[in-house]
Design an enzyme around this catalytic site. Structure first.
Site, PDB file in Angstrom:
ATOM      1  CB  SER A  28      -0.900   0.006   1.230  1.00 41.52           C
ATOM      2  OG  SER A  28      -1.482   1.286   1.356  1.00 41.52           O
ATOM      3  CG  HIS A  52      -3.976  -1.371  -1.507  1.00 45.93           C
ATOM      4  ND1 HIS A  52      -5.118  -2.094  -1.770  1.00 45.93           N
ATOM      5  CD2 HIS A  52      -4.286  -0.532  -0.488  1.00 45.93           C
ATOM      6  CE1 HIS A  52      -6.087  -1.718  -0.946  1.00 45.93           C
ATOM      7  NE2 HIS A  52      -5.607  -0.758  -0.157  1.00 45.93           N
ATOM      8  CG  ASP A  54      -5.095   2.676   0.910  1.00 49.72           C
ATOM      9  OD1 ASP A  54      -6.052   1.893   0.857  1.00 49.72           O
ATOM     10  OD2 ASP A  54      -3.951   2.342   1.301  1.00 49.72           O
ATOM     11  CG  MET A  56      -8.197   7.403   2.357  1.00 47.27           C
ATOM     12  SD  MET A  56      -7.484   7.340   4.013  1.00 47.27           S
ATOM     13  CE  MET A  56      -6.554   5.816   3.939  1.00 47.27           C
ATOM     14  CG  HIS A  85      -9.221   0.451  -0.321  1.00 51.77           C
ATOM     15  ND1 HIS A  85      -8.623   0.235   0.904  1.00 51.77           N
ATOM     16  CD2 HIS A  85     -10.562   0.472  -0.070  1.00 51.77           C
ATOM     17  CE1 HIS A  85      -9.553   0.137   1.842  1.00 51.77           C
ATOM     18  NE2 HIS A  85     -10.726   0.286   1.279  1.00 51.77           N
ATOM     19  CG  MET A  87     -11.255   3.631   2.271  1.00 48.71           C
ATOM     20  SD  MET A  87      -9.699   3.508   3.165  1.00 48.71           S
ATOM     21  CE  MET A  87      -8.579   3.463   1.779  1.00 48.71           C
ATOM     22  CG  MET A 156     -11.718  -2.307   5.678  1.00 50.65           C
ATOM     23  SD  MET A 156     -10.302  -1.861   4.656  1.00 50.65           S
ATOM     24  CE  MET A 156      -9.191  -1.101   5.839  1.00 50.65           C
ATOM     25  CG  PHE A 162      -5.818   7.216   9.991  1.00 52.08           C
ATOM     26  CD1 PHE A 162      -5.168   8.395   9.628  1.00 52.08           C
ATOM     27  CD2 PHE A 162      -7.140   7.277  10.402  1.00 52.08           C
ATOM     28  CE1 PHE A 162      -5.837   9.620   9.687  1.00 52.08           C
ATOM     29  CE2 PHE A 162      -7.812   8.491  10.464  1.00 52.08           C
ATOM     30  CZ  PHE A 162      -7.158   9.679  10.104  1.00 52.08           C
ATOM     31  N   GLY A 163      -3.139   4.158   8.042  1.00 50.52           N
ATOM     32  CA  GLY A 163      -2.199   3.042   8.082  1.00 50.52           C
ATOM     33  C   GLY A 163      -1.621   2.907   9.480  1.00 50.52           C
ATOM     34  CG  ASP A 194      -6.329  -2.609   3.345  1.00 50.73           C
ATOM     35  OD1 ASP A 194      -5.244  -2.382   3.904  1.00 50.73           O
ATOM     36  OD2 ASP A 194      -6.912  -1.778   2.617  1.00 50.73           O
TER      37      ASP A 194
END
Ligand code: DX5
Ligand code: ZN
Length: 244
Positions: A28, A52, A54, A56, A85, A87, A156, A162-163, A194
């Protein structure tokens, strides 16, 4: 296309169905250095299966990351298949654009979509795999009925946003449920996890039935991201082979 029966005319790299590896490792970019995204993608090019990304929007989740222009630029910087992904609220406004930008798989959140089946169809028509994500507090059972319209199910293993969060083992019950339905032939899906995936938790997730693994901190937080991916793959492979 047996394992990924969808209306794809020209499968993108990574969407070839039977050619897909038994285990997919998707680093990611969220944990990468955002000032050097092209270099960070290149650092995992040889070892990763998917990249990946993300997305957001500060609304669906309280964090803000990257969007379509960055994905377009990254598309020119690496040949890795993109696993986008989303979000975001109102995924229907944006999801197909990510498919058109070259994503092999576009995942949106069940919680954010009022017509997930329709959007899945639009993604497949645009040449991508369609992914449904379910967040920490969302059960999988209500969605089993619509999963035949999807190619990936992203479960998830943290709360999305958040990572660097700690893996939540009890969420693997959802992975077990999905895997049971795949193994019994009711579904043909990649089961992706994930959040908090590292060399130990990848084993737990693989034993539970996951076959695609997103890892941010465990890859980009490592001194050698390529070596970290190889270690994750070894662990996942061993666990998948020993799955009960
Ligand atoms: C968080 C993102 C994840 C994140 C995982 O909402 O969806 O993809 O990058 O990061 P780690 O592996 O650090 O938990
Ligand atoms: Zn993610």
């Amino acid at each position: 296309m047996a394992a990924y029966a969808c209306a794809v005319t020209t499968p993108a790299r990574g969407a070839e169905g039977p050619g897909l590896p038994a285990v997919i490792i998707a680093p990611s970019l969220l944990a990468a250095d955002f000032a050097r995204l092209g270099d960070e993608a290149a650092a995992v090019e040889v070892d990763a299966d998917w990249l990946h990304i993300d997305v957001m929007d500060y609304h669906y989740v309280p964090n803000l990351t990257i969007g379509l222009p960055v994905v377009h630029s990254l598309r020119k910087a690496t040949s890795l298949p993109f696993d986008c992904h989303l979000m975001i609220d109102e995924p229907r406004r944006w999801a197909v654009s990510y498919a058109e930008a070259g994503a092999v798989n576009v995942t949106f959140h069940a919680e954010a979509s009022d017509d997930p089946v329709r959007l899945a169809g639009e993604l497949r028509s645009a040449g991508a795999m369609a992914g449904l994500a379910i967040d920490r507090d969302t059960p999988v059972e209500p969605y089993l009925e619509i999963l035949p319209h999807f190619d990936t199910l992203l479960i998830m293993t943290i709360k999305a946003g958040f990572g660097g969060q700690e893996f939540i083992p009890r969420l693997l019950d959802k992975v077990r449920t999905a895997r049971r339905h795949v193994d019994s032939g009711h579904l043909q899906l990649r089961v992706e996890v994930d959040g908090g995936i590292d060399e130990q938790t990848v084993i737990e997730a693989a034993l539970a039935g996951a076959d695609a693994f997103v890892a941010g901190t465990a890859v980009y937080g490592a001194a050698d991201p390529g070596a970290a991916i190889r270690a994750l793959r070894r662990s996942a492979h061993a666990a998948v082979s020993n799955r009960p």
